[in-house]
Design an enzyme around this catalytic site. Structure first.
Site, PDB file in Angstrom:
ATOM      1  N   ARG A 169     -26.488  36.666 -29.222  1.00 58.80           N
ATOM      2  CA  ARG A 169     -27.103  36.389 -27.927  1.00 58.80           C
ATOM      3  C   ARG A 169     -28.597  36.133 -28.106  1.00 58.80           C
ATOM      4  O   ARG A 169     -29.219  36.617 -29.055  1.00 58.80           O
ATOM      5  CB  ARG A 169     -26.887  37.568 -26.971  1.00 58.80           C
ATOM      6  CG  ARG A 169     -25.421  37.914 -26.730  1.00 58.80           C
ATOM      7  CD  ARG A 169     -25.303  39.164 -25.863  1.00 58.80           C
ATOM      8  NE  ARG A 169     -23.915  39.516 -25.579  1.00 58.80           N
ATOM      9  CZ  ARG A 169     -23.172  40.343 -26.322  1.00 58.80           C
ATOM     10  NH1 ARG A 169     -23.712  40.915 -27.399  1.00 58.80           N
ATOM     11  NH2 ARG A 169     -21.926  40.610 -25.999  1.00 58.80           N
ATOM     12  N   LYS A 193     -25.147  44.697 -26.596  1.00 60.41           N
ATOM     13  CA  LYS A 193     -25.029  45.345 -25.295  1.00 60.41           C
ATOM     14  C   LYS A 193     -24.585  46.794 -25.460  1.00 60.41           C
ATOM     15  O   LYS A 193     -23.792  47.109 -26.342  1.00 60.41           O
ATOM     16  CB  LYS A 193     -24.016  44.591 -24.428  1.00 60.41           C
ATOM     17  CG  LYS A 193     -24.514  43.242 -23.931  1.00 60.41           C
ATOM     18  CD  LYS A 193     -23.530  42.622 -22.963  1.00 60.41           C
ATOM     19  CE  LYS A 193     -24.080  41.332 -22.380  1.00 60.41           C
ATOM     20  NZ  LYS A 193     -23.136  40.721 -21.411  1.00 60.41           N
ATOM     21  N   HIS A 264     -27.002  30.266 -24.982  1.00 60.91           N
ATOM     22  CA  HIS A 264     -25.648  30.791 -24.833  1.00 60.91           C
ATOM     23  C   HIS A 264     -24.616  29.715 -25.161  1.00 60.91           C
ATOM     24  O   HIS A 264     -23.511  30.021 -25.612  1.00 60.91           O
ATOM     25  CB  HIS A 264     -25.428  31.314 -23.417  1.00 60.91           C
ATOM     26  CG  HIS A 264     -24.477  32.468 -23.356  1.00 60.91           C
ATOM     27  ND1 HIS A 264     -24.776  33.713 -23.881  1.00 60.91           N
ATOM     28  CD2 HIS A 264     -23.218  32.570 -22.860  1.00 60.91           C
ATOM     29  CE1 HIS A 264     -23.755  34.525 -23.698  1.00 60.91           C
ATOM     30  NE2 HIS A 264     -22.797  33.861 -23.083  1.00 60.91           N
ATOM     31  N   ARG A 267     -23.920  29.953 -28.691  1.00 65.40           N
ATOM     32  CA  ARG A 267     -23.008  31.074 -28.933  1.00 65.40           C
ATOM     33  C   ARG A 267     -21.554  30.628 -28.702  1.00 65.40           C
ATOM     34  O   ARG A 267     -20.670  30.921 -29.501  1.00 65.40           O
ATOM     35  CB  ARG A 267     -23.381  32.220 -27.998  1.00 65.40           C
ATOM     36  CG  ARG A 267     -22.489  33.462 -28.084  1.00 65.40           C
ATOM     37  CD  ARG A 267     -23.155  34.568 -27.255  1.00 65.40           C
ATOM     38  NE  ARG A 267     -22.269  35.666 -26.921  1.00 65.40           N
ATOM     39  CZ  ARG A 267     -22.019  36.698 -27.726  1.00 65.40           C
ATOM     40  NH1 ARG A 267     -22.569  36.757 -28.916  1.00 65.40           N
ATOM     41  NH2 ARG A 267     -21.224  37.683 -27.336  1.00 65.40           N
ATOM     42  N   HIS A 290     -18.024  41.418 -28.576  1.00 65.60           N
ATOM     43  CA  HIS A 290     -17.315  41.572 -27.308  1.00 65.60           C
ATOM     44  C   HIS A 290     -16.610  42.921 -27.267  1.00 65.60           C
ATOM     45  O   HIS A 290     -15.916  43.295 -28.209  1.00 65.60           O
ATOM     46  CB  HIS A 290     -16.267  40.459 -27.140  1.00 65.60           C
ATOM     47  CG  HIS A 290     -16.853  39.132 -26.812  1.00 65.60           C
ATOM     48  ND1 HIS A 290     -16.195  37.939 -27.048  1.00 65.60           N
ATOM     49  CD2 HIS A 290     -18.057  38.786 -26.271  1.00 65.60           C
ATOM     50  CE1 HIS A 290     -16.954  36.933 -26.657  1.00 65.60           C
ATOM     51  NE2 HIS A 290     -18.083  37.421 -26.184  1.00 65.60           N
ATOM     52  N   TYR A 299     -12.111  31.414 -25.676  1.00 63.85           N
ATOM     53  CA  TYR A 299     -12.404  30.366 -26.656  1.00 63.85           C
ATOM     54  C   TYR A 299     -11.129  29.731 -27.204  1.00 63.85           C
ATOM     55  O   TYR A 299     -11.164  28.601 -27.690  1.00 63.85           O
ATOM     56  CB  TYR A 299     -13.266  30.934 -27.792  1.00 63.85           C
ATOM     57  CG  TYR A 299     -14.604  31.402 -27.294  1.00 63.85           C
ATOM     58  CD1 TYR A 299     -15.557  30.494 -26.856  1.00 63.85           C
ATOM     59  CD2 TYR A 299     -14.901  32.758 -27.217  1.00 63.85           C
ATOM     60  CE1 TYR A 299     -16.775  30.930 -26.365  1.00 63.85           C
ATOM     61  CE2 TYR A 299     -16.115  33.199 -26.730  1.00 63.85           C
ATOM     62  CZ  TYR A 299     -17.051  32.273 -26.304  1.00 63.85           C
ATOM     63  OH  TYR A 299     -18.248  32.705 -25.799  1.00 63.85           O
TER      64      TYR A 299
END
Length: 318
Positions: A169, A193, A264, A267, A290, A299
């Site tokens: 990110r 995150k 992004h 990414r 994730h 994806y």
């Protein structure tokens, strides 16, 4: 609602009754000290909850203990009338559910008013991604600007190579320090995150670009307040996300036919190309950081859609 002063509680800035303001201030402390969330996430949660409490106050509520499901639903309905996107509504509903659950758990409310609050289902759109030739053209365009050996040119090549090579990110990129990069093993340590740390590999082109930046570009921009930041701005401070977005948009504008993506989008591109190249979904999930495999599975839809497009274009009986 204007920006509150640095030490001013979010609740006071929202113009809430004293009882609501006190609860929201307690909730802010809970998010910062116990949940260990990022400042950006805390601001988003508090903004959503404060907006809901303002709505509740207009309907006659003066304390969180009187909140009910009807009030929460009317607030979401108002957001929908104002034209908020489904994804925004879903996020705000989640923020309110987390808040009412906390209020009930801590004894501030006798019931959990948000337990039955539903979220509108977001329309899942396929993320835009570059083709392999467009990604190559993007990096070549950046390399052209670095031919003169300018520090900013070398930096831009390195950050674009890293974004595409790792799929990290933009916030993770800007937060990198020099010692987060292990150039011998060609891996980078990333704080993602929820402050979850992961290690992501990168390839030889990214390694070369990083070496050029660290040894020939960065030393020319270093200032007293550079610290250990890997990527620096023109004045020597840690590079911010807005500057990275500007670089990506500017270089992509030089690639004929390429979509106008931000960091992004790179990414998304990295994830798509990994899956198209044969990487398994679990590995891509780990690389991207994730929490849920379901997030990574989108994806597979991107690669399947590309396959269908190729089939329609190439097969005579498509």
């Amino acid at each position: 609602m204007g920006e509150p002063e640095e030490d001013e509680p979010q609740a006071v800035a929202a113009g809430l009754p004293e009882a609501m303001a006190a609860v929201l201030a307690d909730y802010e402390r809970h998010l910062l000290s116990e949940r260990d969330l990022t400042e950006h996430t805390v601001r988003a949660y508090l903004g959503d909850v404060a907006a809901m409490l303002e709505h509740a106050h207009r309907l006659g509520h003066r304390d969180v203990c009187t909140l009910d499901l009807r009030t929460l639903r009317s607030w979401l309905a108002q957001q929908q009338v104002l034209g908020r996107a489904r994804t925004t509504l879903a996020r705000r509903a989640t923020a309110v559910r987390v808040f009412t659950s906390w209020a009930h758990r801590t004894g501030l409310a006798q019931t959990d008013a948000g337990a039955l609050l539903g979220s509108p289902k977001a329309r899942r759109t396929l993320p835009a991604a570059l083709r392999a030739d467009e990604a190559r053209a993007l990096l070549e365009a950046a390399a052209v600007h670095a031919d003169d050996g300018s520090p900013l040119g070398l930096r831009d090549v390195a950050l674009l190579e890293m974004l595409y090579a790792t799929g990290i990110r933009v916030g993770e990129l800007c937060g990198l320090d020099l010692d987060d990069v292990d150039r011998e093993r060609r891996v980078v340590r990333v704080l993602g995150k929820g402050r979850k740390e992961r290690t992501v590999p990168f390839g030889v082109p990214a390694e070369r670009a990083l070496d050029a930046w660290v040894h020939r570009g960065r030393p020319r921009l270093v200032a007293d307040d550079s610290g250990s930041a890997l990527f620096l701005g023109a004045r020597g401070r840690r590079l911010d996300q807005r500057a990275v977005r500007t670089v990506v948009h500017r270089r992509l504008a030089e690639v004929p036919g390429a979509p106008d993506l931000g960091p992004h989008g790179l990414r998304h591109t990295a994830a798509t190309h990994l899956l198209e190249g044969g990487a398994d979904l679990r590995s891509v999930q780990e690389l991207l950081g994730h929490a849920s495999l379901a997030t990574t599975q989108i994806y597979t839809h991107v690669t399947n859609e590309r396959l269908r497009q190729a089939y329609r274009q190439a097969h005579p009986r498509a």
